[in-house]
Design an enzyme around this catalytic site. Structure first.
Site, short mmCIF file in Angstrom:
data_model
loop_
_atom_site.label_atom_id
_atom_site.label_comp_id
_atom_site.label_asym_id
_atom_site.label_seq_id
_atom_site.Cartn_x
_atom_site.Cartn_y
_atom_site.Cartn_z
N ARG A 39 0.85 -1.19 0.00
CA ARG A 39 0.00 0.00 0.00
C ARG A 39 0.89 1.24 0.00
O ARG A 39 1.73 1.41 0.87
CB ARG A 39 -0.91 0.01 1.23
CG ARG A 39 -1.82 1.23 1.23
CD ARG A 39 -3.05 1.01 2.08
NE ARG A 39 -2.78 1.24 3.49
CZ ARG A 39 -3.69 1.08 4.45
NH1 ARG A 39 -4.90 0.65 4.15
NH2 ARG A 39 -3.40 1.30 5.70
N SER A 108 -12.70 -3.69 0.63
CA SER A 108 -12.89 -3.17 1.98
C SER A 108 -14.38 -3.01 2.27
O SER A 108 -15.11 -2.48 1.42
CB SER A 108 -12.22 -1.80 2.13
OG SER A 108 -10.83 -1.92 1.99
N LYS A 137 -5.50 5.06 10.01
CA LYS A 137 -6.75 5.53 9.36
C LYS A 137 -7.31 6.66 10.22
O LYS A 137 -7.96 6.41 11.23
CB LYS A 137 -7.76 4.38 9.28
CG LYS A 137 -7.52 3.42 8.14
CD LYS A 137 -8.25 3.89 6.90
CE LYS A 137 -8.15 2.84 5.80
NZ LYS A 137 -8.55 3.35 4.50
#
Length: 203
Positions: A39, A108, A137
């Site tokens: 990522r 997700s 997050k």
């Protein structure tokens, strides 16, 4: 192919502290990581390609599935095993047309509706979260928690990994819901001894 989702590492180079990503990924695999997702949020396509290729050398060597976050073009360019898509990324059905039926596509999901839609559209697995508050997050108002995770998982028929704030103090509680695995970032990459950190998250 039979996929082991039990310990799913998501890379984040902000935790490297001068270590190379290849070394960190290799140590995590040696500690028990069964799947790796690359990522990268704020780098050029060329740099992402280079990083993904480096990680692929390691995952290929250990025969571990490599997933690319979001970027279908990068996944195709390096011949990764699949992609992971968020709710705002390319629609799953279009991604499947581009990648074909043999690539892994993860989605997700933060609600049962999102989970059921992803399953209906042909997702191979779900990333359900965020389960707890997490530093990676920042946009989460309220984490899902264990009960919601359990509820979503009991109503789907595809594999799922839990993500968000999972660490050595709470992973057993997460796995007790029956999910196929846990996604981790800082619980492994944020530690000095990567191998031992990965090992401590195995039941």
């Amino acid at each position: 192919m039979e996929i082991d989702y039990s310990l799913y590492l998501i890379t984040d180079r902000s935790f490297l502290k001068g270590r190379s990503l290849k070394t960190v990924v290799e140590d995590s695999i040696l500690g028990g990581v069964t799947m790796v997702q690359v990522r990268e949020k704020n780098i050029s396509t060329r740099e992402f390609f280079k990083v993904a290729l480096e990680v692929k050398e390691v995952t290929d060597h250990y025969k571990i599935p490599l997933i690319i976050n979001d970027r279908i073009d990068i996944a195709q360019a390096i011949n990764a095993d699949g992609v992971h898509l968020g709710q705002d990324d390319m629609p799953l059905k279009i991604a499947r047309k581009i990648l074909g039926k043999n690539r892994i596509i993860g989605i997700s999901a933060g609600t049962l509706e999102e989970a059921l839609e992803a399953e209906r559209d042909g997702a191979d697995y779900l990333g359900i979260g965020a389960i707890f508050y997490t530093g990676t997050k920042k946009d989460i108002d309220v984490p899902l928690g264990i009960e919601t995770l359990k509820d979503i998982y009991q109503n789907i028929n595809i594999p799922a990994v839990a993500i968000g704030g999972i660490n050595e103090s709470n992973f057993r509680e997460v796995l007790a819901t029956g999910v196929n695995g846990i996604s981790i970032i800082s619980a492994v990459l944020g530690k000095e001894d990567i191998k031992a950190a990965a090992r401590s998250l195995k039941l």
